[in-house]
Design an enzyme around this catalytic site. Structure first.
Site, PDB file in Angstrom:
ATOM      1  N   GLU A 256      32.279  45.810  54.048  1.00 31.21           N
ATOM      2  CA  GLU A 256      33.189  46.210  52.965  1.00 31.21           C
ATOM      3  C   GLU A 256      32.488  47.295  52.148  1.00 31.21           C
ATOM      4  OE1 GLU A 256      35.713  44.309  49.234  1.00 31.21           O
ATOM      5  OE2 GLU A 256      33.606  43.807  49.515  1.00 31.21           O
ATOM      6  N   ASP A 329      42.167  40.614  48.004  1.00 29.88           N
ATOM      7  CA  ASP A 329      41.893  41.318  46.742  1.00 29.88           C
ATOM      8  C   ASP A 329      43.000  42.297  46.369  1.00 29.88           C
ATOM      9  OD1 ASP A 329      39.347  40.167  46.498  1.00 29.88           O
ATOM     10  OD2 ASP A 329      38.401  41.774  47.660  1.00 29.88           O
TER      11      ASP A 329
HETATM   12  C1  NOJ Z   1      34.684  41.653  47.355  1.00 34.52           C
HETATM   13  C2  NOJ Z   1      35.461  40.414  47.670  1.00 34.52           C
HETATM   14  O1  NOJ Z   1      36.432  40.703  48.617  1.00 34.52           O
HETATM   15  C3  NOJ Z   1      36.020  39.911  46.354  1.00 34.52           C
HETATM   16  O2  NOJ Z   1      36.964  38.885  46.539  1.00 34.52           O
HETATM   17  C4  NOJ Z   1      34.879  39.463  45.507  1.00 34.52           C
HETATM   18  O3  NOJ Z   1      35.344  39.114  44.226  1.00 34.52           O
HETATM   19  C5  NOJ Z   1      33.819  40.569  45.346  1.00 34.52           C
HETATM   20  N1  NOJ Z   1      33.563  41.282  46.557  1.00 34.52           N
HETATM   21  C6  NOJ Z   1      32.524  39.997  44.870  1.00 34.52           C
HETATM   22  O4  NOJ Z   1      31.938  39.214  45.870  1.00 34.52           O
END
Ligand code: NOJ
Length: 557
Positions: A256, A329
């Site tokens: 990511e 998210d």
């Molecule tokens: C990205 C994740 O997808 C999200 O859900 C999370 O809050 C943050 N990183 C922190 O780990």
């Protein structure tokens, strides 16, 4: 192009907390997933990415891990995890886990030790600094509102947390910490897991000295991005991880990486880099965001297509794309990019047609396959996501934003939109749980649910199933070249895929009105047959009128 299983497969992203509750405590669990494996098999997906299932106090729903080698109590036991893995492998489905190593929970034993004293053996596993004149060490703001630093009385120092204060950042400069992470990864690979999705992996290397970040007008804090995203040692760390762990297994990795351009992406996923297989980049996900994500900025189809096509073209011979329009998210894709009312079914299928006919690996986020939509709770108390709740305190209670404007932002962009429980049927709580769900079920479960989708031959579910099947049977979808037509059109997205003489032409109407479409000049002479389409009767004429959200894929010969 090199052929790989993770290029050919379709990934299903599973958010365990909201998938299926087997014991009535209102929280999804591993046994619940096991009950639904045949459903996933029926859809035809090849790989599951499971959001974090590790032990966690759940400040950030599992992204705050207190033990990397144990299962979260609410989700079940290690035996159940092994049964799940076995059940998946038995059905020919691979399992990719979440790897969250930019930070741990403040309840992780490393942090509990680290915080005890300046000379504790684990002190240097985290990023501690003295304050400056009674203030935090620098001006960085955290992703979840407030300063990125938390003062700790025990040693009179601050620790860094780019996310919540219960998520202290790990110090990747420390070789012992890195070794612990690699050992933990090996532990899961030895158990049989097939890969990792790596949480904010491009945040792990910070610029030494941690300088103040730039502050825009009206910003409360400085932006950490220039000093802790794609930092100076990131590639060294990932190459080390690859050498020490990844290269020893046939696994899939997807990092990511917010804030990454195609040029940068190639430094992570390029063929000769020995780092990662794929990344999640967020250029499209950031479209339509104002100064903060709660404020809206209009976007145009040209911008949208520009981003999608650029990534198709840039990674065509080096690297590999991840194709997604939502995740845990992000808001639901049909609400954001389609029409979740009158044309919900048509627009969900149209968007899916795009995702599943591009070069890259498609990701289906749970519920997407039945066209689940955003939700609107009137009370802020009904929201559980700390990003929403913290921003509410800072912006609304702090007098910086009107409540109704903020709530409009939450309805549009809030993460809980994607986290509402999976809608299995039209019984109590959508069949998700017999108890009180941890997050309220979307009231539209009576219409939108799996049971109804499985009974309807024309459902979004069966359309996904067909798209997934077509990808397996037609290498042109996976490996074919991409060429776009009508780049300037503000209504239609049109592109061709081609591999060894096999040709597909994709035509997508992104709006709820009819639009004229003519087959591109250079393709007119070719014969067309319908490969897949979201309407029943489809014309193969050169000049047609596309219906609302119509998607047509022609096979050309
Ligand atoms: C990205 C994740 O997808 C999200 O859900 C999370 O809050 C943050 N990183 C922190 O780990």
């Amino acid at each position: 192009m090199e052929q790989k299983w993770w290029k050919e497969g379709v990934v299903y992203q599973l958010y365990p907390r909201s998938f299926k509750d087997s014991n009535g405590d209102g929280i999804g669990d591993l046994k619940g997933i096991i009950e639904k494996l045949d459903y996933l098999k029926e859809l035809g997906i090849d790989i599951i990415w499971l959001n974090p299932i590790y032990k966690s106090p759940n400040d950030d729903m599992g992204y705050d891990i207190s033990d990397y080698r144990e299962v979260m109590d609410e989700f079940g036991t290690m035996e159940e995890f092994k049964l799940l893995l076995e059940g998946l492998h038995h059905r020919g489905i691979k399992l990719v886990m979440d790897l969250v190593v930019n930070h741990t929970s403040d309840e992780h034993k490393w942090f509990v030790e680290s915080r005890r004293s300046i000379d504790n053996k684990y002190r240097d596993y985290y990023i501690w600094q003295k304050g400056k004149d009674g203030n935090p060490p620098n001006n960085w703001g955290s992703c979840f509102s407030g300063s990125a630093w938390q003062y700790d009385e025990v040693t009179d120092e601050y620790y860094l947390h780019l996310f919540s204060k219960k998520q202290p950042d790990l110090n990747w400069e420390n070789p012992q910490l890195r070794k612990e992470v690699y050992d933990m990864m090996k532990h899961w690979f030895e158990m049989g897991v097939d890969g990792f999705r790596m949480d904010v992996i491009n945040f792990i290397s910070k610029v030494p000295g941690l300088p103040d970040g730039p502050k825009g007008e009206g910003d409360l804090y400085g932006n950490f991005a220039p000093y802790s995203m794609n930092g100076p040692r990131i590639h060294e760390f990932l190459q080390e991880m690859n050498r020490e762990v990844l290269s020893k297994y046939d696994v899939m990795t997807v990092g990511e990486c917010p804030g990454v351009s195609p040029e940068m992406a190639k430094t992570y996923v390029g063929k000769d880099r020995n780092e990662l297989n794929m990344i999640f980049q967020f250029e499209l996900m950031d479209i339509g965001k104002g100064r903060t994500k709660w404020e809206e900025k209009k976007w145009t189809l040209r911008e949208f297509k520009g981003i999608m096509s650029k990534w198709q073209e840039e990674l065509s011979d080096d690297g590999w794309n991840s194709l997604f329009l939502n995740n845990h998210d992000q808001p639901r894709m049909v609400s954001r990019f389609g029409n979740d009312k009158k044309y919900r079914v048509e627009s969900a299928k149209m968007l899916a047609t795009m995702l599943h006919t591009m070069q890259g690996t498609p990701y289906v986020y749970q519920g997407e396959e039945i066209g689940m939509t955003n939700v609107k709770y009137s009370a802020i108390e009904d929201y559980k996501d700390l990003e929403i709740l913290n921003a509410y305190k800072e912006l609304v209670e702090g007098g910086l934003m009107k409540k109704e404007d903020f709530m409009a932002g939450v309805y549009r962009m809030g993460r809980d939109n994607a986290r509402t429980p999976m809608q299995w049927d039209d019984t109590l709580n959508g069949g998700f749980s017999t108890g009180t769900p941890w997050l309220k079920v979307n009231p539209n479960y009576t219409d939108i649910n799996v049971e109804a989708a499985l009974k309807d031959n024309n459902s979004i579910f069966y359309y996904y199933k067909k798209l997934i099947q077509l990808r397996k049977e037609n290498p042109v979808i996976v490996y074919g070249e991409f060429k776009e037509y009508y780049k300037d059109s503000e209504e239609v997205y049109c592109y061709k895929r081609e591999l060894n003489g096999e040709k597909l032409l994709v035509v997508l109407n992104f709006f709820g009105n009819e639009v004229e479409f003519a087959v591109p000049e250079e393709l007119k002479a070719l014969e067309r047959t319908i490969f897949i389409s979201n309407y029943i009767e489809v014309s193969v004429e050169n000049n047609i009128k596309l219906r609302p959200y119509e998607a047509i894929v022609y096979k050309l010969s």
